[in-house]
Write an enzyme that holds these catalytic residues in place. Sequence first.
Site, PDB file in Angstrom:
ATOM      1  N   HIS B 266      28.185  44.337 -77.209  1.00 37.39           N
ATOM      2  CA  HIS B 266      29.043  43.185 -77.488  1.00 37.39           C
ATOM      3  C   HIS B 266      29.072  42.873 -78.990  1.00 37.39           C
ATOM      4  CE1 HIS B 266      30.978  39.323 -76.257  1.00 37.39           C
ATOM      5  NE2 HIS B 266      30.445  38.900 -77.395  1.00 37.39           N
ATOM      6  N   GLU B 267      27.906  42.686 -79.574  1.00 37.00           N
ATOM      7  CA  GLU B 267      27.863  42.364 -81.003  1.00 37.00           C
ATOM      8  C   GLU B 267      28.308  43.578 -81.825  1.00 37.00           C
ATOM      9  OE1 GLU B 267      27.587  39.273 -81.376  1.00 37.00           O
ATOM     10  OE2 GLU B 267      26.646  38.788 -79.451  1.00 37.00           O
ATOM     11  N   HIS B 270      32.072  43.350 -81.972  1.00 37.74           N
ATOM     12  CA  HIS B 270      32.465  42.392 -83.020  1.00 37.74           C
ATOM     13  C   HIS B 270      32.394  43.052 -84.395  1.00 37.74           C
ATOM     14  CE1 HIS B 270      32.930  38.534 -81.031  1.00 37.74           C
ATOM     15  NE2 HIS B 270      31.734  38.537 -80.508  1.00 37.74           N
ATOM     16  N   GLU B 296      36.554  37.940 -80.085  1.00 34.99           N
ATOM     17  CA  GLU B 296      35.870  38.124 -78.807  1.00 34.99           C
ATOM     18  C   GLU B 296      36.484  39.281 -78.018  1.00 34.99           C
ATOM     19  OE1 GLU B 296      33.185  36.479 -78.190  1.00 34.99           O
ATOM     20  OE2 GLU B 296      32.832  36.905 -76.066  1.00 34.99           O
TER      21      GLU B 296
END
Lengths: 502, 502
Positions: B266-267, B270, B296
């Site tokens: 997820h990060e 980003h 997001e």
Amino acid sequence: MTLLDKLPQELASHITKIEHYKQILTLLNWDARTGVPKKGASYAAQAKGTLAGELFLLQGDAAFGAKLEEAAAQSDEYDDTINRIIAEHYRAYKRKSVIPFEEHAAFVRAQSEANAAWLEARAANDFAVFAPYLKKVFDSSLRFASYWGFQEHPYDPLVQQFDPDLNTVTLNRVFGELKDALIPLIQRVTAAANQPDTSLFRKPFPLSRQHELTHELLHAIHYDYDAGKFGETIHPFTSAINPLDARLASKFVADDVRVALWSALHEGGHSLYTQNINHELIHTGLGIFTSFGIHESQSIFYEKFVGRHKAFWERHYPALQRIQPETFGDVPLDAFYSSLNAIKPAYNRFEADELTYNLHVIIRYEIEQAIIAGEVRYEDLPELWNKKSEAYLGVVPPTHLDGILQDGHWSAGFGLFPSYTLGFVYAAQWHEAIRRDLPNFDRIVGSGDLRPITGWLTKHIHQYGKSRSANELLQQTVGGGIDTKPLIQYLTSKYSQLYQLS
Amino acid sequence: MTLLDKLPQELASHITKIEHYKQILTLLNWDARTGVPKKGASYAAQAKGTLAGELFLLQGDAAFGAKLEEAAAQSDEYDDTINRIIAEHYRAYKRKSVIPFEEHAAFVRAQSEANAAWLEARAANDFAVFAPYLKKVFDSSLRFASYWGFQEHPYDPLVQQFDPDLNTVTLNRVFGELKDALIPLIQRVTAAANQPDTSLFRKPFPLSRQHELTHELLHAIHYDYDAGKFGETIHPFTSAINPLDARLASKFVADDVRVALWSALHEGGHSLYTQNINHELIHTGLGIFTSFGIHESQSIFYEKFVGRHKAFWERHYPALQRIQPETFGDVPLDAFYSSLNAIKPAYNRFEADELTYNLHVIIRYEIEQAIIAGEVRYEDLPELWNKKSEAYLGVVPPTHLDGILQDGHWSAGFGLFPSYTLGFVYAAQWHEAIRRDLPNFDRIVGSGDLRPITGWLTKHIHQYGKSRSANELLQQTVGGGIDTKPLIQYLTSKYSQLYQLS
């Protein structure tokens, strides 16, 4: 209620802003050396440059200066600490306000270009690549010295950027005394029959275990991890953000554990000083080390007078043996201790032992003075360096990488190096004073609880931060000024014994 | 030559200063969550507050606004990118200049007090401790909304702080469609006969190995370590300092490796977005994600459409088995994959699977709307929360710690939560578009070389940074606006199959 509330509100706000910017800039420097990724470094430097420029303008702001003068005129309304705050910001105001902003900005650019040129010169092993950039920085330094003014020597206002109580006359005396005493001592030690074997330090020591050793040592000196942070870097350093955020970074070299060991104690000592400054002084301008020399004296105190003390290792050597049994398990404490204190003149300051270290500093200082006096041309500096190295240390660097190109500090300008040796001189004076007040000093060092020692240093030095000057701290502890005798005596006595000199 | 050189010099300098301050503030936020020691946090926050206040004044400066208006009037002299730079700073100018500085500063203080009260409320498991502080923040939010103005709904300018193209009408439609489709689907899935065993994820997984897994996954998606940094924290996050400094921090929990696994992807997603923004846009105002929802969408794309794809694990499961053979060595890929995609309604958003996650967001959004409409009293919020949780997820939190007190984001004010679900909606739309352009998408995901996929996202989304709005990005890729069908279809098809729904 904070200290600044006693000042007129506008003055207090302006000071607070200055102090907040300083805190942020110290953090940006920490990040530049431990955090920023390779590709992002240049943009980070640009942003930092902008904030540094703003700080310069805030510190030199004319209206601010006028308010400081007003406040200074009412000194009898304020207590000593408030008057110190006013004086400290006024000193900075006088320094900044006489330098045109554009010249300041150009100097910052020249410093950064000189640093880049130094790296290029190293890659090419060619001092000529660095020389014109170095000249530009040094010329600017001297122009700033003329803006600041001086009575005796242009070097005075330059060294006073870092150590306000120092001047060239004092430095010449101190360094002369040290040379007279140390050069013959080094010659006798290096000629001694028994030279300890230091190969045990060069055996592979896994980095994760070096981390463990570092934390063991930081715990041993009571570094407060809740008011600091440990990082890794390629050149050990400390970031004194404030007494509640005193960070340190160490270097780890797989085949020389001494780098980690001395880094931990040295940077740990810097950080203890910062952590023990009175918290009321945070963000006033006084909540920080009072001078580079005094800052260095505290790192040296823990590195040398504690960390090279035999009693310290009687206590902590078992931990080292536990962490790296393959190397140290069978080595007796006495042999370890002799090796740890081996004297061997090196080309590089970073590899220098405690006896030869000061000569490395003196070489740099004397070259700075020769440049200022116009006694040497830039193209002849490498030769001058090598001559002095041979005369003082008995070794000639095989390449300029090990000689005049070994460190990049000169890219910042004149005046930084003396602090390193002055710190050692101060530390030795305090070592003598603390032994007078704590006659069981040796036992404390070996007890595993160093708090009585740190407590003494806190009471007499740390707590004050910048609210006492270096000379005041000396005066109130040893009743006099800078004195090289304690250092010379410490080194002479210790190494005469270790090397069984007659 | 940089983009800003095309603008009048004073305007360019002012923008540069703003951008440098933003970069520094992003770094200070990174440090606040990964670096600052416990005791130093409050002083760090004070310094950050000072710089944030300066940024607010720079952005809302009247002379700056006038210069932007002048420049905007000459838009035909500039290319599209320059006009976007002007427009972006003008948008920020309009936002800041209508808020009195004192109110802004008071709001920042209220946010920080609310966060402290939230922590106290958690310690006491008592929402009443938090309620008055929450009310103060929400009331300020609404006052700001009135300063900013709105046509239809006071929530519009609030959500537009984070997602300029969103409004309440759109959100009501999107969330209504999702509820209609997902609530019955969740009920069918949770009632299904075969429920996968997820206990394998809760077995002890040494933290050093979780670090190894994290780096394995970040390498798998081609995160550039030379333009970023990896850190550890208690709440995973990303710091988009600039495209050459995109840092990320993960959380590690010894008895739930999924936290590290999803955090990395997820990060990492980003950060890939940030790293792939056109470098020319750095420090112009456009060199950053265009909205929170789009930001997001990219993290969700890598976490869900890549990281929950079976082909991804066909490639990378062996690495997980190698890292933690005790747990995964004997578990076949199919069983691992079913467990990884298990659906189990949870009280906590952070523990939510991809099917129930959106309902957690919708609960928060609906409560925000009820507060604004005056339909609920603050003391009745916990009950409202629990009712909605039961209605949408079928579970009632046993304590408020697992319910209304579970996350502290409301301390920042209204409007942040919708982005989380909008990101998922956008990501599903792009997932559909990318499959159209890259028919061998599945094979690419399993190939170990994701660059064609990241290349597509870079070409259509990442590179633009803030020089294209969310709606423009959608328009030029899918030829329309926000559409929930791709997400609903993805979830319905995937979970009907995994849970063998008839």
